[in-house]
Design a protein around this motif. Structure first.
Motif, PDB file in Angstrom:
ATOM      1  N   VAL A   1      -1.974  -1.326  -4.702  1.00 42.43           N
ATOM      2  CA  VAL A   1      -0.689  -1.901  -5.097  1.00 42.43           C
ATOM      3  C   VAL A   1      -0.913  -3.386  -5.349  1.00 42.43           C
ATOM      4  O   VAL A   1      -1.439  -4.090  -4.485  1.00 42.43           O
TER       5      VAL A   1
ATOM      6  N   LEU B   1       5.838  -4.437  -8.997  1.00 43.62           N
ATOM      7  CA  LEU B   1       4.683  -3.903  -8.294  1.00 43.62           C
ATOM      8  C   LEU B   1       3.933  -3.015  -9.275  1.00 43.62           C
ATOM      9  O   LEU B   1       4.549  -2.232  -9.997  1.00 43.62           O
TER      10      LEU B   1
ATOM     11  N   SER C   1       0.847  -1.189   0.000  1.00 46.74           N
ATOM     12  CA  SER C   1       0.000   0.000   0.000  1.00 46.74           C
ATOM     13  C   SER C   1       0.885   1.241   0.000  1.00 46.74           C
ATOM     14  O   SER C   1       2.043   1.188   0.391  1.00 46.74           O
TER      15      SER C   1
ATOM     16  N   LEU D   1       1.544   0.004  -9.324  1.00 46.61           N
ATOM     17  CA  LEU D   1       0.980   1.076  -8.511  1.00 46.61           C
ATOM     18  C   LEU D   1      -0.184   1.655  -9.310  1.00 46.61           C
ATOM     19  O   LEU D   1       0.026   2.285 -10.345  1.00 46.61           O
TER      20      LEU D   1
ATOM     21  N   LEU E   1       6.192   3.548   0.746  1.00 45.77           N
ATOM     22  CA  LEU E   1       5.449   2.346   0.362  1.00 45.77           C
ATOM     23  C   LEU E   1       5.541   1.347   1.501  1.00 45.77           C
ATOM     24  O   LEU E   1       6.582   1.248   2.160  1.00 45.77           O
TER      25      LEU E   1
END
Length: 167
Positions: A75, A113, A68, A115, A130
């Motif tokens: 995420v 990841l 997150s 985003l 993060l």
């Protein structure tokens, strides 16, 4: 232009530029996380990639299960791969295993990841707070160092190989 062609045109532009970074090292239980970075985003972009390296120095596996950040809506952990000459990307709903004694690199063109729903553009030089979540190591706070729009690696550059791509 079709969306897939726009994606590849953007990816080619990203591959042409790169800048170095100075990444931190974060320890969480048996895990060591290094080279956490992202790319600057063009105005209006709603997604960005997050990249890092996770080393498991322990004797038991762990699993990256989520993350997150305040500047994004969500995420996700994704995998990008070439399948029969077609680049595919999919979320890893069960997370990403970090086996004991192994290192997993989240990098452009592979695991990363995603985003999603950016609330503001990422600008080169920014540090994006993060929180990653692991099954065993729990929640881990770190920052992504934002590199230039086309960065391929956080420092020194990474070799970029197109030999497996069909024309």
């Amino acid at each position: 232009m079709k969306p897939i062609l726009q994606f590849f045109a953007f990816a080619v532009l990203l591959a042409l530029f790169g800048t170095p970074a100075h990444a931190q090292e974060v320890k969480a239980g048996d895990l060591v996380i290094t080279q956490a970075w992202s790319r600057a985003t063009p105005g209006g972009a709603k997604i960005a990639g997050g990249f890092l390296t996770i080393e498991n120095k322990g004797a038991a596996p762990d699993r990256l299960i989520g993350g997150s950040a305040d500047i994004v809506g969500k995420v996700e952990i994704h995998e990008m791969a070439m399948n029969n000459g077609v680049m595919t990307m999919r979320p890893l709903d069960k997370g990403l295993a970090i086996e004991p004694g192994k290192t997993v690199k989240l990098a452009p063109g592979g695991y990363h990841l995603m985003l999603m729903d950016l609330k503001q553009p990422l600008k080169q030089g920014d540090k994006v707070p993060l929180t990653l979540e692991f099954e065993k190591a729990g929640k881990v706070a770190l920052s992504l160092d934002v590199q230039g729009v086309g960065a391929q690696a956080p420092s020194g550059g990474m070799k970029h190989d197109h030999s497996g791509m069909k024309k």
